[in-house]
Design a protein around this motif. Sequence first.
Motif, PDB file in Angstrom:
ATOM      1  N   GLY A  76      57.817   7.926  31.197  1.00  0.00           N
ATOM      2  CA  GLY A  76      58.437   6.640  30.925  1.00  0.00           C
ATOM      3  C   GLY A  76      59.584   6.339  31.863  1.00  0.00           C
ATOM      4  N   GLU A  77      60.423   7.349  32.123  1.00  0.00           N
ATOM      5  CA  GLU A  77      61.541   7.158  33.053  1.00  0.00           C
ATOM      6  C   GLU A  77      61.035   6.900  34.460  1.00  0.00           C
ATOM      7  N   ALA A  79      58.158   5.620  35.363  1.00  0.00           N
ATOM      8  CA  ALA A  79      57.576   4.274  35.417  1.00  0.00           C
ATOM      9  C   ALA A  79      58.658   3.205  35.517  1.00  0.00           C
ATOM     10  N   GLU A  80      59.705   3.365  34.730  1.00  0.00           N
ATOM     11  CA  GLU A  80      60.813   2.414  34.788  1.00  0.00           C
ATOM     12  C   GLU A  80      61.453   2.415  36.174  1.00  0.00           C
ATOM     13  N   SER A  81      61.607   3.607  36.752  1.00  0.00           N
ATOM     14  CA  SER A  81      62.182   3.728  38.091  1.00  0.00           C
ATOM     15  C   SER A  81      61.263   3.084  39.123  1.00  0.00           C
ATOM     16  N   TYR A  82      59.960   3.320  38.992  1.00  0.00           N
ATOM     17  CA  TYR A  82      59.007   2.698  39.910  1.00  0.00           C
ATOM     18  C   TYR A  82      59.183   1.179  39.918  1.00  0.00           C
ATOM     19  N   HIS A  83      59.209   0.574  38.747  1.00  0.00           N
ATOM     20  CA  HIS A  83      59.304  -0.882  38.669  1.00  0.00           C
ATOM     21  C   HIS A  83      60.638  -1.391  39.220  1.00  0.00           C
ATOM     22  N   LEU A 119      49.121  10.307  33.566  1.00  0.00           N
ATOM     23  CA  LEU A 119      48.536   9.127  34.196  1.00  0.00           C
ATOM     24  C   LEU A 119      48.262   8.039  33.167  1.00  0.00           C
ATOM     25  N   ASP A 120      47.847   8.439  31.971  1.00  0.00           N
ATOM     26  CA  ASP A 120      47.666   7.464  30.892  1.00  0.00           C
ATOM     27  C   ASP A 120      48.981   6.742  30.603  1.00  0.00           C
ATOM     28  N   ALA A 124      49.871   2.795  30.931  1.00  0.00           N
ATOM     29  CA  ALA A 124      50.433   2.005  29.834  1.00  0.00           C
ATOM     30  C   ALA A 124      51.690   1.265  30.271  1.00  0.00           C
ATOM     31  N   ALA A 125      52.420   1.858  31.225  1.00  0.00           N
ATOM     32  CA  ALA A 125      53.642   1.239  31.743  1.00  0.00           C
ATOM     33  C   ALA A 125      53.376   0.362  32.957  1.00  0.00           C
ATOM     34  N   LYS A 126      52.091   0.142  33.247  1.00  0.00           N
ATOM     35  CA  LYS A 126      51.673  -0.776  34.312  1.00  0.00           C
ATOM     36  C   LYS A 126      52.149  -0.347  35.706  1.00  0.00           C
TER      37      LYS A 126
END
Length: 285
Positions: A76-77, A79-83, A119-120, A124-126
Amino acid sequence: MTESVSLKPDLGRVGVWTFGAPTPEQAAEIEKLGYGALWVGGSPAGDLNFVEPLLEATESLQVATGIVNVWTAEAGEVAESYHRVEDAHPGRFLLGVGIGHPEHTEEYRKPYDVLVEYLDALDAAKVPTSRRVLAALGHKVLELSARRSAGAHPYLTTPEHTGQARNLLGNTVFLAPEHKVVLSTDVEQARKVGRDTVDFYLNLSNYVNNWKRLGFTDDDVNKPGSDKLIDAVVAHGTAEAIAARLTEHLDAGADHVAVQVLGGEDALLPTLSELAGPLGLTPRG
């Protein structure tokens, strides 16, 4: 969940792999030399706070992680960083993730399943499959990289492995191996520098097993590692000889090869500068 083959990211033919993030000034010099991407290894933290300064100091250089360890960086972290990075610098960051080593993880449970679950969570975090790659050596994870990401970032391999991976993956999957280099014509000294780095990986079953699949023997992979093994995974000699070795990966089917300079931080930019010409890179700026 939808599994699909992704469009290949464009990182140029040659990039640079560093253990930990270089300075923004070094990143700018790497870009000026004509390298297309900067891969930051050493299992960076999930906040990815090093990425923006590197992108802000450059104009078109791609920054990639090589790799974020799924055991130590929560999905989750990440994914947030990626965005966050993607919003600020669209299309310039590639997320490399991987499973790490059983010898260095206390709860190394069913690593393949853990990677799939990660990866799932990214799905989910797009986090788009087209902007992520997997560290992959063996067939099972290579195949997963084709299904669930843009492709594979094999580490500490040979052009022979690159050819086998390309045959397995087909032409639509991104393939970006890393290769170590020592710019020195003193063979024994270059092998010593290479052996000092490779020594750590001689304790790790995933690398040892991969080398054995490539035909190396127990004598080759037992410490301190044979000259044959060291010469195969650490290119050394003149800039022209090293460039020729790196080009073998591209000829074997790699889309991109990430160069890791050994010999200390002071060797980084001088070595990359010497290699740029023989690699056919075009200086920028």
